[in-house]
Design an enzyme around this catalytic site. Structure first.
Site, PDB file in Angstrom:
ATOM      1  N   VAL A 184       4.005   9.869  -8.039  1.00 52.32           N
ATOM      2  CA  VAL A 184       3.250   9.861  -6.777  1.00 52.32           C
ATOM      3  C   VAL A 184       1.934   9.144  -7.037  1.00 52.32           C
ATOM      4  CG1 VAL A 184       2.148  11.279  -5.018  1.00 52.32           C
ATOM      5  CG2 VAL A 184       4.302  12.033  -6.060  1.00 52.32           C
ATOM      6  N   GLU A 185       1.678   8.098  -6.278  1.00 51.34           N
ATOM      7  CA  GLU A 185       0.445   7.315  -6.444  1.00 51.34           C
ATOM      8  C   GLU A 185      -0.235   7.163  -5.089  1.00 51.34           C
ATOM      9  OE1 GLU A 185      -0.946   5.945  -9.141  1.00 51.34           O
ATOM     10  OE2 GLU A 185       0.605   5.762 -10.683  1.00 51.34           O
ATOM     11  N   THR A 186      -1.262   7.997  -4.840  1.00 50.30           N
ATOM     12  CA  THR A 186      -2.072   7.745  -3.654  1.00 50.30           C
ATOM     13  C   THR A 186      -2.932   6.510  -3.903  1.00 50.30           C
ATOM     14  OG1 THR A 186      -3.791   9.231  -4.473  1.00 50.30           O
ATOM     15  CG2 THR A 186      -2.152  10.159  -2.963  1.00 50.30           C
TER      16      THR A 186
END
Length: 589
Positions: free
Chosen positions: A295-297
């Site tokens: 998960v990469e915001t």
């Protein structure tokens, strides 16, 4: 970087209900109480871990699973309303376990604050429905604890908030998201013990990106999907697509690939998807036949927005694991039981040159020469959204494929201690030979070319080799290791012991000594030996004279000419460029 007041106010005004003012102050974070302008220090994590366990004694356990080099406890929260709060209970009841980790890069701390928020809401029945009745959630708020306490305002200069945050690497300067396969750091060895105990069906690794400025606010990557066990790829695709759909329905602009330009500085170069090697979480867990999500915001979104989106991701994943986790566990168990002996197994992957054009939500930008660096510089105008039509390379194929051995690998006694340490860290089945063993069907790998990295990487001098396996009968002494291919972690075994795998022990420099020449023949001795060999062997003379005629570099090199004879002399070290680990078609008796 510090957030502009107007930008912070706008971000706070757009937050949905999940980030409303907290009602239970004792279980809120510094982040919540500050309007997500700040994040707390690690003592807050320690206190919250204990506080959640006190407040929800039937549903939460606070555990220590390791200690950092600077002596800090590594904390995890175990949450479930099923009554299963130990690994044994979870396994006995057949419950799916999901592991979520924040702060592997401690400056990217969205996962810690989002995780505590989602945990409280889920326990209170305000999020994820009855998911905790049907799964066990293991939450590690901060993986890189010592790095978290290297606190500063400018640790992430290309990130909007919080006001201060931790550091990317550990106190020993390890990048934990380069350490899964080699497992150098005490933090990673502790994490692998936690993984071995709980055996999560899915591990969710919570990050924030580096990189350019654009409208997309999060990327979701899952494996197995392009790689790993084929029967698990449908589960990986489902986990990715449903998470993306949930996020899109909540107003996000999610991506299914990591948005790093092919040419790092040039948006027009587009993007390339891929499969990470097992130094990364999403490359490692598929080799255990388990799901992994990265998960990469987007770091340029304000911290309140990033926390909200990460919280939404966590809730989506909890719902999916509760619904589909048991089915995915059945697929994983089938993959564990699959016999890979003698079958082709990809060691790494690549994107082909095939491209497709995508619409990407960026901003207007210019690329002009910089008076500072002298190089072309990209300047973004984030007040002017713009759809970029850019190439995407996302056709993924195996790069290096090797047939698995039919029996397994043999690690000579001289290397058993070092290799055994790595095998134990990963929970890989192996045995120690009580007596010397010589078997028909052994294979040895001899390098035809070796390349040492010019500099240090993670404290190692990496080595790459060319060559191949060939039949070669060799005896291994007592005390050597046998590593069977018939085991659930067969893919991980190959990733560590196949010399051409990108994160093999060989490529991380464990066996560099085997490829260093240690014994020499002085030139004056070689001259005499060469004359004797030429006189005794007409075929050798013909071969030497042919090399002189056809290979100008050889003819011009006194050292190469003398080595021609040394390599054919009994004094030559036959172990030079021999990879010490052997393959065997048979199990030792």
């Amino acid at each position: 970087m510090p957030m502009k007041p107007l930008l912070l106010a706008t971000a706070l005004a757009t937050l949905a209900t999940p980030l409303a003012a907290p009602a239970q102050a004792p279980l809120t974070t510094v982040a919540e109480r500050s309007g997500f302008a700040q994040t707390g220090r690690y003592d807050e994590t320690i206190a919250l871990c204990a506080a959640f366990a006190r407040e929800y004694p039937d549903a939460v356990r606070c555990i220590d699973f390791g200690s950092t080099p600077e002596g800090r406890p590594m904390k995890a929260l175990v949450a479930s309303r099923s009554g299963a709060l130990t690994p044994g209970d979870a396994h006995a009841r057949g419950l799916p376990v999901v592991l979520m980790q924040g702060g592997i890069h401690a400056g990217e701390i969205d996962g810690k604050d989002a995780g505590f928020l989602a945990l409280r809401q889920t326990l209170d029945g305000d999020a994820a429905g009855d998911a905790l009745e049907r799964l066990v959630w293991v939450f590690v708020p901060v993986f890189n604890v010592d790095g978290h306490e290297r606190f500063g305002a400018w640790n992430r200069p290309n990130q909007r908030g919080p006001a201060q945050m931790g550091w990317r690497t550990t106190a020993q300067n390890y990048n934990l998201n380069r350490d899964y396969a080699k497992a150098d750091s005490p933090e990673m060895r502790a994490m692998l013990r936690l993984v071995e105990d709980w055996d999560p069906i899915a591990t969710i690794d919570l990050h924030a990106t580096n990189g350019a400025q654009f409208e997309h606010d999060i990327s979701i990557q899952v494996e197995p999907l392009h790689g790993g066990d084929e029967t698990l790829r449908e589960a990986g695709l489902s986990l990715r697509e449903r998470t993306i759909a949930d996020l899109a329905a909540q107003g996000s602009l999610p991506l299914p690939f990591y948005p790093s330009f092919t040419d790092f500085q040039d948006p027009a170069s587009g993007f390339e998807d891929g499969v990470s090697p097992p130094r990364f979480s999403t490359g490692y867990f598929p080799l255990r036949n388990r799901l992994a999500m990265l998960v990469e915001t987007h770091s340029w979104k304000p911290y309140p927005v990033r926390v909200r989106i990460t919280r939404n991701t966590i809730v989506s994943v909890l719902g999916q694991i509760a619904r589909d986790g048991r089915d995915w566990m059945a697929l994983a168990r089938a993959a564990d039981a699959r016999d890979l002996a003698g079958t082709p197994v990809p060691l790494d992957y690549r994107a082909t040159d095939r491209t497709r054009t995508i619409d990407f939500r960026g901003y207007a930008y210019t690329r002009t020469p910089s008076e500072i660096s002298g190089a072309p510089m990209t300047r973004y105008d984030d007040s002017t959204p713009q759809v970029w039509k850019v190439p995407l390379r996302d056709e993924i194929v195996p790069r290096t494929v090797v047939d698995a051995p039919r029996g397994g690998y043999l690690v000579p006694a001289a290397f058993a201690a070092r290799v055994g340490e790595s095998l134990r860290a990963h929970g890989i089945v192996h045995s120690v030979l009580a007596a010397p063993w010589r078997a028909n069907g052994t294979e040895a790998f001899r390098a035809t070319a070796t390349t040492l990295a010019a500099g240090s990487v993670e404290g190692h001098q990496r080595l790459s080799v060319e060559g191949g396996w060939s039949r070669e009968e060799r005896e291994v002494p007592a005390g050597s290791l046998f590593v069977p291919i018939a085991q659930p972690k067969a893919r991980l075994v190959m990733a560590l012991l196949e010399p051409q795998a990108p994160d093999s022990l060989l490529q991380w420099g464990v066996f560099n000594n085997a490829f260093e020449r240690k014994e020499y023949m002085e030139a004056y001795v070689a001259e005499a030996v060469a004359r004797e060999m030429l006189a005794a062997d007409p075929a050798l003379r013909a071969d030497f004279e042919r090399r002189l005629r056809e290979d100008a570099g050889f003819a011009a090199s006194p050292a190469a000419r003398l080595e021609f004879f040394h390599r054919r002399h009994p004094s030559w070290d036959e172990r030079l460029d021999l990879y010490p680990v052997l393959r065997t078609a048979h199990r030792p008796d």
